[in-house]
Design a protein around this motif. Sequence first.
Motif, short mmCIF file in Angstrom:
data_model
loop_
_atom_site.label_atom_id
_atom_site.label_comp_id
_atom_site.label_asym_id
_atom_site.label_seq_id
_atom_site.Cartn_x
_atom_site.Cartn_y
_atom_site.Cartn_z
N THR A 1 0.81 -1.22 0.00
CA THR A 1 0.00 0.00 0.00
C THR A 1 0.84 1.27 0.00
N PHE A 2 1.94 1.26 0.77
CA PHE A 2 2.68 2.52 0.94
C PHE A 2 3.91 2.64 0.06
N MET B 1 -1.03 4.56 -4.25
CA MET B 1 -1.62 4.54 -2.91
C MET B 1 -2.89 5.38 -2.91
N ARG B 2 -3.88 4.85 -2.24
CA ARG B 2 -5.10 5.64 -2.11
C ARG B 2 -4.88 6.70 -1.06
N ALA C 1 -6.29 -0.47 -2.71
CA ALA C 1 -6.17 -0.98 -1.35
C ALA C 1 -7.53 -0.98 -0.66
N ILE D 1 -5.74 6.56 3.05
CA ILE D 1 -6.21 5.19 3.31
C ILE D 1 -6.24 4.89 4.81
N ARG E 1 2.13 1.46 -3.58
CA ARG E 1 0.99 2.36 -3.74
C ARG E 1 -0.18 1.76 -4.48
N ASP E 2 -0.57 0.59 -4.05
CA ASP E 2 -1.74 -0.08 -4.65
C ASP E 2 -2.95 0.85 -4.66
N PRO E 3 -3.45 1.21 -5.84
CA PRO E 3 -4.58 2.13 -5.89
C PRO E 3 -5.89 1.49 -5.43
#
Lengths: 500, 386
Positions: free
Chosen positions: A144-145, B1-2, A152, B5, A148-150
Motif C-alpha cells: 500500500t505505501f 496509494m489511495r 487498497a 487510506i 501504492r496499490d490504488p
Amino acid sequence: MNAFDVVVIGAGNGGLTAAAKLAQKGLNVLLLERHNVPGGCATSFCRGRFEFEVALHQLSGLGTAEKPGLLRMELEQLGVLQDLEFVEISDLYHVAASDGFRITLKTDRAETIAVLQDKFPHQKDAIQRYFDLMARYANDMISTFIFRDPEASRDKYPCLYKYALQNSKAILDEFFSDPLLKTILSLYSGYLGVPPTRLAFAYLAMLFFQYMEFKPYHLKGGSQALSNAILNKFLSDGGTARFNCGAKKIIVDKGQINAVVTDDDDEITTNYIVSNVSPVATYNHLIDPAQVPAATSVEIKGRNLSTSAFTLFIGFDCEPDQLDITETTNFLISTTDISDGIRDRMNRPDIQDDFMLLSCYDISDPEFSPPGTCQANVVTLKYGEPWLRIPPRRYHDVKFRCAESMLKRVEEIYPRVRDHIEEIEVATPLTHMRSLGHPFGAIYGYETLTKDSLFFQPGRYSPIQGLFFAGGWTGDQGFEPTLRSGISAAKSIIRRLGAE
Amino acid sequence: MRKGIWQEFDGYQDIVEEIKVSRKLGGTVSSAMVSAEEYIRQLHPDRLELCVSDIITETPSTKTLRLVSKDNYLPPFMAGQYIALYLEIAGIRTSRPYSISSQPNQVGYYDITVRRVENGLVSNYLLDVVKRGDTLISSGPAGNFYFNPLLHKKTMVCIAGGSGITPFMSMIREIIECALDRLVYLFYGNQTIDDVIFGAELNRISKRFDHIHYIPVIEEPSRKYEGACGFISRDVMREVLENIEDKSFFICGPQGLYDFCLPQIQEMGVPGRKIKQEMYGAPPNIWQYPGWPHEVHQDDVFTVNIKNGKQLTAKAGEPLLVALEKNGVVVPSLCRSGDCSMCRLKILSGKVFQPAGVPVRKSDKKYGYVHSCVSYPLENLEILIQ
C-alpha cells in the motif's frame, strides 16, 4: 555573494542529505552548522586512543547490492555509497537478564523462530503465528505505501487495517502469556523511544521486518564517516558550508521565505530553506511570531517531546571476549515489566530496572577500536525534563551517581568490565540538550506516539512558502528515516523550482 | 496509494480525538517553550566575562590571577579542569588554556596560575600588562583531567612538573576543604627550589593532613637541600609508595616530564589504563620529534592559501593555528593541544606534520581534516576553513 537558491540550516543527517541532493542537482546551496563538525547525532568524539560512536547502533535499509534497501538506493544516487564501507551484523540482538537468562535473536527469521521456540516451548504456536503476522503486516504495508496499490481495501489488506494503529503491547498480550517472551519481543521499542504500550504496532513490525529482510549494518569509521562522506560530496558538487555558524533569524515576508540571517549577522537572500533545526525552535526562535500561522503554533504546542538518553561510552584495554561480550547488540534487562511503568522509570534520573542497550561494535568490526582494545556504548532512555530540576552545582554528582548505578548493572552481566576500563565518558540528557540544541534533549524529536506519526502530522511541510523540514522532527526517527527525510525535502524543492 | 487510506484503519477516530485533546491541553512541547537554554548556560556558558580581582605573586616567575565573574555567576567545574582565555595582544587574537588552581567549592572566583614562558606572547602579557580590575574573556570550564569516580581509585599518585601543579592544587584543595575520602601522593618536580609554586601551602597541608603526602623533587638542589633530588624516577616513587595496587596515576607537566616519567611509571608495572595524562599545549621543538622529515628545516617558510580567503606564510616549526592567528585569521580554539578538535580544518593540498598520538577521528583523517594547533606545514598548503 549573498544569495543562494537554498539555505540548509543544520548539518545533521537530514540537513546533509538535503544539501547534498540539492547541490547534486546543480543548485547553489549554503549549509549552515553551528558546530565545527558535521553530523548532528551522527558523529563521534575522541578520548585517549578511542574514537567513540555517539548514535548509530544498527543501520537499517541497506540490504545488499543484489537486493538493495531504500537507503542504499538513495545513497547510491547521491553518489556517496562508494565512499562507505558497511559490515553486516549477524544478529538482531542478544538479550541478557540479570538472573542469567540469555538468548540471541538472529537476523534469519527461521533461526529466530526456532531459538525462541526452544526457550519458550509453551508458546511455540504463538511464536510462529506472531512472526507470520509481522510478515503479513509488512507485506500489506509495502503493497500500500511503497508500491501504492490504488485498490487498497480492508478485504485486500486485513492485517494493515486491523493492526497498524494498535499499540504493540496489546498485540503482544493477544499472542503471548509469558512476560519474559513479551519483553524480549518488545525491546526494539527502545529504538523508537516509547514503551510498547504507546508504540503503534506498525512501527515495531516494520522494524523487525526491515532488520530481518535487509539486515542491520555497522558502518566502518562509525556515523562520522557517513557525515563526512556526504559533506565531502556536497562540497565537491560546489556547495558552500559554514561551520561554527548557525542561523539567527529566518525572514518571512507575506508568507514566503525571504532571507536568513546567520550568527555572524550576514543576511542571505533565498526563497527556500531546509530547516534541520527542530520545528519548535524554527517557529519560536527563528521566525517572527507574527509570521507563524496560528494553526501551526497550536499544532506544535499539542505535541510531545521524545525521550532523551543517558549513555556511557567505555573504552576497554582488552578484547571483547575477555569481558564475555559476544554479540554486537545486547539488551540488558532486569525486569519484565513492559507496562507504562517504563515511562515512570524514564522519568527518574536514577537507573534501576531500566532496559539498557550495550553495543560493542568491535564484534562486527574488529578494526573499530585500536588493536587489543574494544569499546562499549551503553545507553538507556531517560526524559530530559527531570534533569533540569537538578541544581547546576549538584549536576556532576548526580551524573556520576547515575553512571555508577548503570555500571553496576553492566557488571551484573559482564563481571569483568570494571577491571579493564581505560576511558569512560558519561552523556546525560543535558549533554544532548547542549549538543543537539533540542528542547529537553529529545534525541528523537517528537515522541513517536501514534498521533504524532506521519499519518497525522505535517512532516516536512510548512504553511510558510519555501520552508521545508528535514531530520528526526519530521517523521520517523533513526538514521535511515532522517537521511531519507533530507532527500525528500530536497526533492520537494527541486519539484517546486522545476515548476517555476 | 489511495489518499488517506489510513483514515479507514481501526482506531483512527480515537487518534483524531487524541489529537484534538492534546491541541487543546498542550503536550510537553508547550512546557519546553520556557527554554532550557538558560540552564545549559549555567553549566556550559560559551563565554565568561571575568574581572581580575586580585593578583598574587607566587614565585619570581609566577603569579595567580584571581578572576571573579562580572555577572556574579561562575559555572561549576571539576577540579583539574581548565578555562581558555581569549585575548587580543598586539593585534593578534589568540587563546590559551589555563587549569583552574582554586577549588570547585570556592564559588566566588576562579584562580589561574601563570608562569612566565620565555618569549611567551600570552604569559608575558598576563604577568606584565594585566592589572587588577581588567576584564578577561574566557571559555566555560572544560577538559577531561579530573578524578573520575567511575574509574579512579581513592589513592591518587599525582606527578607534576613546574606549572603542571595547577590542576593538582585544585584537587588537593578540594580534598581538604570538602573532606573527601582520598589519599594523595604528590610528586612535584622543579628545576630549583625557587621554581616551586605553592610550596608553602603544600608543606602546610601535608603536615596537617595525614592523607596528603607532598614529595618535592628538585633537579638542581642547593647544597643545604635535604629532599629528593633529580627527576621523578621510579626509585623516588618506590621509596614513598609501598606498592602500585589500587592506585590511580595522574601526570601533568611539560613534555620533558612525560618523556621521562611515563616510562618510569610503566616500568613499575602500572597499566596504561591507570595513568591519566593532562594535555600541555603543542609540543616544543617539533622538529626534534620522531618522524619529522629531515629535509624540512624549522625555519622554512611555506605559503598557505585559504580557499576563498587570504594568502599567508607560515613557518614549518610553528603550529598552523598560530600562523593563522598572526595573520588575523581567527579559528575557534580551546585546548590548543590537539585534543578538543575545535580548531579542526581541512587541508585541500600540501602536507603537514602531525605528531603521533593526536586524537583525530578516523574519517576526518580520510578527508584531510587536521587539528591545526598541532599541525606544522611541510609544504605549501591550500586549506579550507568552514
